[in-house]
Design a protein around this motif. Structure first.
Motif, mmCIF file in Angstrom:
data_model
loop_
_atom_site.group_PDB
_atom_site.id
_atom_site.type_symbol
_atom_site.label_atom_id
_atom_site.label_comp_id
_atom_site.label_asym_id
_atom_site.label_seq_id
_atom_site.Cartn_x
_atom_site.Cartn_y
_atom_site.Cartn_z
ATOM 1 N N THR A 26 94.077 30.525 -105.461
ATOM 2 C CA THR A 26 92.430 30.389 -105.478
ATOM 3 C C THR A 26 91.915 29.141 -105.158
ATOM 4 O O THR A 26 90.909 29.010 -104.446
ATOM 5 N N GLU A 27 92.262 28.045 -105.944
ATOM 6 C CA GLU A 27 92.158 26.645 -105.601
ATOM 7 C C GLU A 27 91.821 26.274 -104.185
ATOM 8 O O GLU A 27 91.067 25.732 -103.727
ATOM 9 N N ASN A 28 93.130 26.402 -103.592
ATOM 10 C CA ASN A 28 93.203 25.989 -102.311
ATOM 11 C C ASN A 28 92.507 26.792 -101.270
ATOM 12 O O ASN A 28 92.196 26.354 -100.124
ATOM 13 N N TYR A 29 92.470 27.972 -101.528
ATOM 14 C CA TYR A 29 91.713 28.993 -100.651
ATOM 15 C C TYR A 29 90.153 28.384 -100.697
ATOM 16 O O TYR A 29 89.455 28.354 -99.478
ATOM 17 N N PHE A 30 89.568 28.306 -101.909
ATOM 18 C CA PHE A 30 88.041 27.969 -101.888
ATOM 19 C C PHE A 30 88.117 26.176 -101.398
ATOM 20 O O PHE A 30 86.881 26.143 -100.805
ATOM 21 N N GLU B 288 85.338 26.052 -98.536
ATOM 22 C CA GLU B 288 84.234 25.073 -98.802
ATOM 23 C C GLU B 288 84.157 23.897 -97.962
ATOM 24 O O GLU B 288 83.155 23.488 -97.509
ATOM 25 N N PHE B 289 85.363 23.467 -97.360
ATOM 26 C CA PHE B 289 85.512 22.328 -96.403
ATOM 27 C C PHE B 289 84.921 22.817 -95.232
ATOM 28 O O PHE B 289 84.135 22.263 -94.507
ATOM 29 N N VAL B 290 85.298 24.088 -94.677
ATOM 30 C CA VAL B 290 84.732 24.773 -93.388
ATOM 31 C C VAL B 290 83.073 24.895 -93.321
ATOM 32 O O VAL B 290 82.596 24.475 -92.575
ATOM 33 N N LYS C 137 86.347 34.486 -90.976
ATOM 34 C CA LYS C 137 85.884 34.345 -92.506
ATOM 35 C C LYS C 137 85.938 35.622 -93.117
ATOM 36 O O LYS C 137 86.695 35.654 -94.196
ATOM 37 N N SER C 138 85.405 36.692 -92.818
ATOM 38 C CA SER C 138 85.391 37.842 -93.452
ATOM 39 C C SER C 138 86.798 38.647 -93.455
ATOM 40 O O SER C 138 87.036 38.972 -94.573
ATOM 41 N N LEU D 219 94.044 23.403 -94.108
ATOM 42 C CA LEU D 219 92.976 22.331 -94.513
ATOM 43 C C LEU D 219 93.460 21.048 -93.717
ATOM 44 O O LEU D 219 92.638 20.549 -93.292
ATOM 45 N N LYS D 220 94.779 20.816 -93.891
ATOM 46 C CA LYS D 220 95.359 19.391 -93.497
ATOM 47 C C LYS D 220 95.208 19.484 -91.831
ATOM 48 O O LYS D 220 94.707 18.377 -91.204
ATOM 49 N N LEU D 221 95.552 20.740 -91.111
ATOM 50 C CA LEU D 221 95.321 20.972 -89.794
ATOM 51 C C LEU D 221 93.908 20.700 -89.154
ATOM 52 O O LEU D 221 93.541 19.884 -88.176
ATOM 53 N N ILE D 222 93.101 21.353 -89.786
ATOM 54 C CA ILE D 222 91.659 21.303 -89.573
ATOM 55 C C ILE D 222 91.155 19.928 -89.545
ATOM 56 O O ILE D 222 90.428 19.383 -88.532
ATOM 57 N N LYS D 223 91.455 19.336 -90.573
ATOM 58 C CA LYS D 223 90.905 17.880 -90.766
ATOM 59 C C LYS D 223 91.413 16.973 -89.673
ATOM 60 O O LYS D 223 90.802 16.300 -89.260
ATOM 61 N N LYS D 224 92.558 16.903 -89.666
ATOM 62 C CA LYS D 224 93.355 16.341 -88.623
ATOM 63 C C LYS D 224 92.730 16.471 -87.244
ATOM 64 O O LYS D 224 92.671 15.514 -86.470
#
Length: 167
Positions: free
Chosen positions: A15-19, A23-25, A105-106, A157-162
């Motif tokens: 749950t934490e990693n999903y949100f 939230e980052f996006v 997202k949906s 998340l790491k991929l998107i940030k990179k």
């Protein structure tokens, strides 16, 4: 973060990693949410990454449904082996590459909820006892769920940030 070893840890970390990912996006400017990734990446934008996660959720759900009926699921997917994952991931990308971000997202949110339901309905033992279910082989149901949820969200998340940093 340590790999989950209990239902509570799996639920919390998934749950934490999903949100954290969502939230980052969501906090990105619209332009960044729609940005193309640099050349050399299979997934070309955030929507592609979220659709990739969604499809892996669907595959996990199918493995679970098939395996819990006592049948052997096609893993990772019919016609593919773990050694041909690049080909499978390319097929996933081709299937979803024109999906609008809001739709991605949906879909992801829906399949995330389906996996959380599976986590919720099992005990620690059912999730983390190795070889408990024939279809999971020498590992545990929890290990598959970690790979399909918390670990995969962390990768995304790491991929998107990179990719956003390097464009």
């Amino acid at each position: 973060m340590a790999r989950p070893k209990s239902k509570e840890e799996l639920k919390l970390q998934s749950t934490e990693n999903y949100f954290k990912l969502i939230e980052f996006v969501e906090q990105l400017e619209q332009e960044d949410q729609q940005a193309e990734f640099p050349e050399g990446y299979l997934n070309r934008n955030i929507s592609d990454v979220l659709c990739h996660l969604h499809q892996w959720h669907l595959m996990m759900l199918e493995w679970y449904r098939t395996g819990m009926k006592g049948e052997k699921p096609d893993m990772p997917a019919k016609g593919y082996t773990w050694k041909t994952l690049p080909d499978l991931n390319r097929e996933i990308w081709e299937q979803y590459r024109d999906t609008p971000l809001d739709e991605a997202k949906s879909m992801l949110h829906s399949s995330f909820a389906d996996l959380q339901y599976i986590i919720d309905k099992h005990t620690d033992e059912e999730l983390f006892e190795k070889k408990r279910y024939p279809w999971t082989g020498s590992t545990s149901l929890g290990a598959y769920l970690i790979s399909a949820t918390s670990s995969h969200y962390d990768w995304a998340l790491k991929l998107i940030k990179k990719c956003l940093k390097n464009r």
